[in-house]
Design a protein around this motif. Structure first.
Motif, PDB file in Angstrom:
ATOM      1  N   MET A 174      12.564  24.284 -59.591  1.00 30.35           N
ATOM      2  CA  MET A 174      13.087  23.750 -58.353  1.00 30.35           C
ATOM      3  C   MET A 174      12.708  22.314 -57.881  1.00 30.35           C
ATOM      4  SD  MET A 174      13.889  26.078 -54.961  1.00 30.35           S
ATOM      5  CE  MET A 174      14.716  27.529 -55.939  1.00 30.35           C
ATOM      6  N   GLY A 175      11.763  21.934 -58.324  1.00 28.20           N
ATOM      7  CA  GLY A 175      11.536  20.470 -57.655  1.00 28.20           C
ATOM      8  C   GLY A 175      10.678  20.540 -56.452  1.00 28.20           C
ATOM      9  N   ASN A 176      10.908  19.483 -56.051  1.00 27.57           N
ATOM     10  CA  ASN A 176      10.343  19.369 -54.509  1.00 27.57           C
ATOM     11  C   ASN A 176      11.037  19.914 -53.674  1.00 27.57           C
ATOM     12  OD1 ASN A 176       9.179  18.360 -52.171  1.00 27.57           O
ATOM     13  ND2 ASN A 176       8.198  16.716 -53.002  1.00 27.57           N
ATOM     14  N   VAL A 177      10.589  21.167 -52.850  1.00 27.79           N
ATOM     15  CA  VAL A 177      11.748  21.844 -51.988  1.00 27.79           C
ATOM     16  C   VAL A 177      11.878  20.948 -50.698  1.00 27.79           C
ATOM     17  CG1 VAL A 177      11.250  24.011 -52.922  1.00 27.79           C
ATOM     18  CG2 VAL A 177       9.708  23.186 -51.112  1.00 27.79           C
ATOM     19  N   ASP A 178      10.911  20.076 -50.530  1.00 25.61           N
ATOM     20  CA  ASP A 178      10.982  19.167 -49.125  1.00 25.61           C
ATOM     21  C   ASP A 178      11.952  18.218 -49.445  1.00 25.61           C
ATOM     22  OD1 ASP A 178       8.929  20.734 -47.916  1.00 25.61           O
ATOM     23  OD2 ASP A 178       7.502  19.345 -49.063  1.00 25.61           O
ATOM     24  N   LYS A 179      12.261  17.658 -50.522  1.00 26.83           N
ATOM     25  CA  LYS A 179      12.847  16.521 -50.888  1.00 26.83           C
ATOM     26  C   LYS A 179      14.209  16.739 -51.773  1.00 26.83           C
ATOM     27  CE  LYS A 179       9.287  13.322 -50.858  1.00 26.83           C
ATOM     28  NZ  LYS A 179       8.359  12.445 -51.558  1.00 26.83           N
ATOM     29  N   ALA A 180      14.480  17.931 -52.329  1.00 27.37           N
ATOM     30  CA  ALA A 180      15.627  18.266 -52.927  1.00 27.37           C
ATOM     31  C   ALA A 180      16.811  18.080 -52.363  1.00 27.37           C
ATOM     32  CB  ALA A 180      15.439  19.511 -53.995  1.00 27.37           C
ATOM     33  N   GLU A 181      17.871  17.711 -52.793  1.00 28.83           N
ATOM     34  CA  GLU A 181      19.211  17.521 -52.068  1.00 28.83           C
ATOM     35  C   GLU A 181      19.672  18.945 -51.655  1.00 28.83           C
ATOM     36  OE1 GLU A 181      22.243  15.750 -54.227  1.00 28.83           O
ATOM     37  OE2 GLU A 181      23.443  15.148 -52.230  1.00 28.83           O
ATOM     38  N   ARG A 182      20.052  19.875 -52.687  1.00 30.20           N
ATOM     39  CA  ARG A 182      20.567  21.008 -52.476  1.00 30.20           C
ATOM     40  C   ARG A 182      19.252  22.123 -52.298  1.00 30.20           C
ATOM     41  NH1 ARG A 182      23.942  22.115 -56.868  1.00 30.20           N
ATOM     42  NH2 ARG A 182      25.845  21.001 -55.493  1.00 30.20           N
ATOM     43  N   MET A 183      19.204  22.442 -50.832  1.00 30.32           N
ATOM     44  CA  MET A 183      18.010  23.673 -50.648  1.00 30.32           C
ATOM     45  C   MET A 183      18.730  24.525 -49.894  1.00 30.32           C
ATOM     46  SD  MET A 183      15.239  24.442 -51.553  1.00 30.32           S
ATOM     47  CE  MET A 183      15.109  23.354 -52.657  1.00 30.32           C
ATOM     48  N   ASN A 184      17.829  25.786 -50.014  1.00 29.07           N
ATOM     49  CA  ASN A 184      18.395  26.716 -48.950  1.00 29.07           C
ATOM     50  C   ASN A 184      17.289  27.385 -48.136  1.00 29.07           C
ATOM     51  OD1 ASN A 184      17.177  29.161 -50.530  1.00 29.07           O
ATOM     52  ND2 ASN A 184      18.295  28.308 -52.236  1.00 29.07           N
ATOM     53  N   LEU A 185      17.797  28.244 -47.464  1.00 28.31           N
ATOM     54  CA  LEU A 185      16.797  29.032 -46.435  1.00 28.31           C
ATOM     55  C   LEU A 185      15.730  29.647 -47.192  1.00 28.31           C
ATOM     56  CD1 LEU A 185      16.241  29.719 -43.325  1.00 28.31           C
ATOM     57  CD2 LEU A 185      17.723  31.514 -43.637  1.00 28.31           C
ATOM     58  N   PHE A 186      15.959  30.299 -48.079  1.00 24.66           N
ATOM     59  CA  PHE A 186      15.090  31.237 -48.943  1.00 24.66           C
ATOM     60  C   PHE A 186      13.820  30.314 -49.510  1.00 24.66           C
ATOM     61  CE2 PHE A 186      13.189  33.439 -52.344  1.00 24.66           C
ATOM     62  CZ  PHE A 186      13.063  34.743 -51.679  1.00 24.66           C
ATOM     63  N   SER A 187      14.282  29.116 -50.083  1.00 20.59           N
ATOM     64  CA  SER A 187      13.138  28.373 -50.867  1.00 20.59           C
ATOM     65  C   SER A 187      12.436  27.272 -50.132  1.00 20.59           C
ATOM     66  CB  SER A 187      13.972  27.925 -52.065  1.00 20.59           C
ATOM     67  OG  SER A 187      14.439  29.045 -52.880  1.00 20.59           O
TER      68      SER A 187
END
Length: 577
Positions: A174-187
């Motif tokens: 998933m990569g960096n969950v703080d910076k990834a463009e497409r992120m969701n509530l769960f992750s």
């Protein structure tokens, strides 16, 4: 202090200097993959060395044709080429040798891949807990993961020390969950999670649930047309797929902008079944776990694979992106307001859109939350709502039908409650809330079969302690939910039995270890909607039919799945009341 668990052979541990553990999450197939790739890299490297040596010999033979400086430059380039080719070979070769060494030397703790479809991870962890105790460690690749089933320790992690464990167990692809463009509530985690949670919470408040109630009710009524056909055939049938159709219909209508019911004619059902039942832990994900420094590289390969192939993930994200953009156009033109009085989740998210939103540092309290989100986050949230809303509710309904058929006295009590509460009137949102016995039946089903036990896992964000154990930043912690849900010291000697009435006296100690929807501030945000769907579906079915067992019915649900657990089938027969 208990620092993970002790190996059976301290000597072997000292030789290999591997963190003490009982389970290495690698199976023989992964070792074979590693071996094949290592051999391929070694072969390529050998060819490069041969060609380079031949080139070097030719250069040396004709050294008189070059200046000394030119010859040395060519020589250095060849050496650099050898070294560059040697790096990936070594990176693949060392983990392979270690893995083979674990197996050949029979080091205690080597286990099969825990993410087996036929035997879900929650069952694996429960088995290991029986063998190794309430706190032990496993290695997922080279990542330390604690497994806990001590009630106080689990509560401490999920609630009391939430600021240390606000991130879920990460997916290396998933990569960096703080910076990834497409992120969701769960992750997401930290300030980003708090922002997305704050926005999404309004989707599931009482007022909005009342707005979408007519849609859920309509889907349940339309489902009954298909249930009636199953009854008319007069044969035992698998009722589980009917609930998949229902939950997909509801989530598409209340969250994805679908205007009308598409029961048994929805292409998303097939895509989601592929996602839920057939997808294995990807080879790239295993490599990312085995070789953490190259996680970014395997993520790039994964994204490249998604972009170049026709797959369920690409199809879902493409469809959702189109739906979001079309919805934005309708809202901008005013056409949506004139044609519809209903507001769904996409509308609520679009109203909060802001492409410039940024997050600060996470704090447990006192943080100022901007109720804004980007288009990519809107798509990501719709995607996770689709996944969460489809499988978990359908699986719970399927298992509930199994228990109602197995315990006809419980089913009759649910039916009597329906008659007393609703009588001959049309069921309303308020009447659904009054079905208290149906509530405890579903809670008991989720105690015995927590469909999404994997949600009670966290990553340690800052070094801290849980009980007497020191947890380092970056280590994962899994809660063994099944062991907690069957703990006889807390649930009583009848913990292995189906007894819904226990939830009429739901003690504080029991509440502290009841995690069918996760726990703490990250408890599943869609819990109310799930209960609403389940109760309405059961209301319409039980009002008209008895659910009965047949010789083909399962003695107990056979649960399968790698993350979300699902019954293979729920065979029942319907009898008209």
């Amino acid at each position: 202090m208990l620092d993970y668990v002790k190996l059976q052979s301290e000597e072997i541990f000292k030789i290999y200097e591997i963190a003490p553990c009982y389970a290495l999450v690698l199976n023989s197939r992964t070792i074979i993959y590693l071996g094949v790739i290592t051999v391929e890299i070694a072969f390529i490297y050998l060819l490069i060395v041969i060609v380079s040596m031949k080139t070097y010999l030719i250069l040396k033979k004709n050294q008189g044709s070059f200046t000394e400086k030119t010859f040395q430059v060519h020589k250095q380039l060849l050496v650099a080429l050898w070294l560059q080719c040697l790096v990936p070979f070594v990176l693949m070769f060392i983990p392979l040798i270690c893995c083979i060494g674990f197996v050949v030397l029979n080091i205690p703790g080597v286990k099969a891949d825990v993410r087996q479809y036929e035997y879900p991870i929650s069952h694996v962890l429960r088995d290991w807990t029986k063998q190794y105790g309430p706190v032990y460690g496993i290695m997922e690749g080279w990542k330390k993961t604690w497994v806990i089933s001590d009630p106080k320790t689990a509560h401490e992690m999920l609630v009391k020390k939430f600021e240390y464990f606000h991130g879920r167990k990460p997916d290396p692809l998933m990569g960096n969950v703080d910076k990834a463009e497409r992120m969701n509530l769960f992750s997401s985690r930290g300030a980003r999670w708090k922002r997305l949670r704050t926005i999404s919470s309004s989707s599931f408040n009482i007022n909005n649930l009342k707005k979408i109630y007519p849609t859920v009710d309509d889907s349940c009524l339309k489902l009954m047309d298909f249930v009636d056909k199953a009854y008319e055939e007069g044969k035992p049938f698998n009722i589980h797929p009917y609930f998949h159709e229902l939950t997909m219909d509801v989530i598409m209508r209340v969250a994805m902008g679908q205007r009308d019911s598409k029961l048994f004619d929805n292409p998303y059902v097939g895509l989601m079944n592929e996602f839920s039942f057939r997808v294995e832990t990807s080879l790239l994900k295993k490599f990312a776990l085995i070789i953490p420094p190259l996680g970014w590289f395997f993520r790039l390969l994964y994204l490249l694979y998604l972009s170049m192939t026709n797959n369920y993930m690409k199809s879902l994200l493409t469809e959702l992106t189109i739906a979001v953009r079309e919805r934005k156009k309708l809202k901008a033109s005013g056409e949506l307001q004139s044609n519809s009085e209903r507001v769904d989740f996409i509308d609520l998210f679009i109203d909060a859109e802001d492409p410039t939103v940024k997050d600060g540092e996470f704090e447990k309290t006192g943080i100022r939350v901007l109720k804004k989100m980007t288009e990519a986050e809107i798509v990501g949230n719709c995607f996770i709502f689709l996944i969460a809303g489809f499988d978990t509710t359908a699986n719970t309904l399927g298992v509930t039908c199994h228990f109602l058929a197995k315990h006809p006295e419980v089913q009759e009590r649910v039916f009597e409650e329906i008659q007393d509460v609703v009588m001959d009137e049309k069921i309303t949102f308020e009447k659904v809330s009054e079905l208290k016995y149906m509530d405890v039946v579903m809670k008991e089903v989720l105690r015995m079969f927590p469909i999404a036990a994997f949600a009670a896992s966290r990553e340690c964000m800052y070094t801290t302690t849980l009980g007497d154990c020191k947890i380092e930043a970056g280590e994962n912690v899994n809660v063994d939910v099944l062991t907690l849900h069957y703990n006889k010291e807390i649930w009583g000697e009848n913990a292995d039995e189906f007894v819904p009435e226990r939830f009429f006296d739901f003690t504080a100690e029991q509440q502290m270890i009841y995690y069918p929807f996760g726990g703490g501030p990250r408890t599943c945000i869609g819990m109310r909607l799930a209960y609403l769907e389940e109760k309405l579906a059961l209301y319409y079915i039980l009002k008209k039919y008895r659910i009965v067992r047949t010789p083909e019915s399962e003695k107990a649900p056979k649960m399968v799945g790698r993350n979300i657990e699902s019954p293979e089938s729920i065979i029942v027969k319907l009898e008209k009341r």
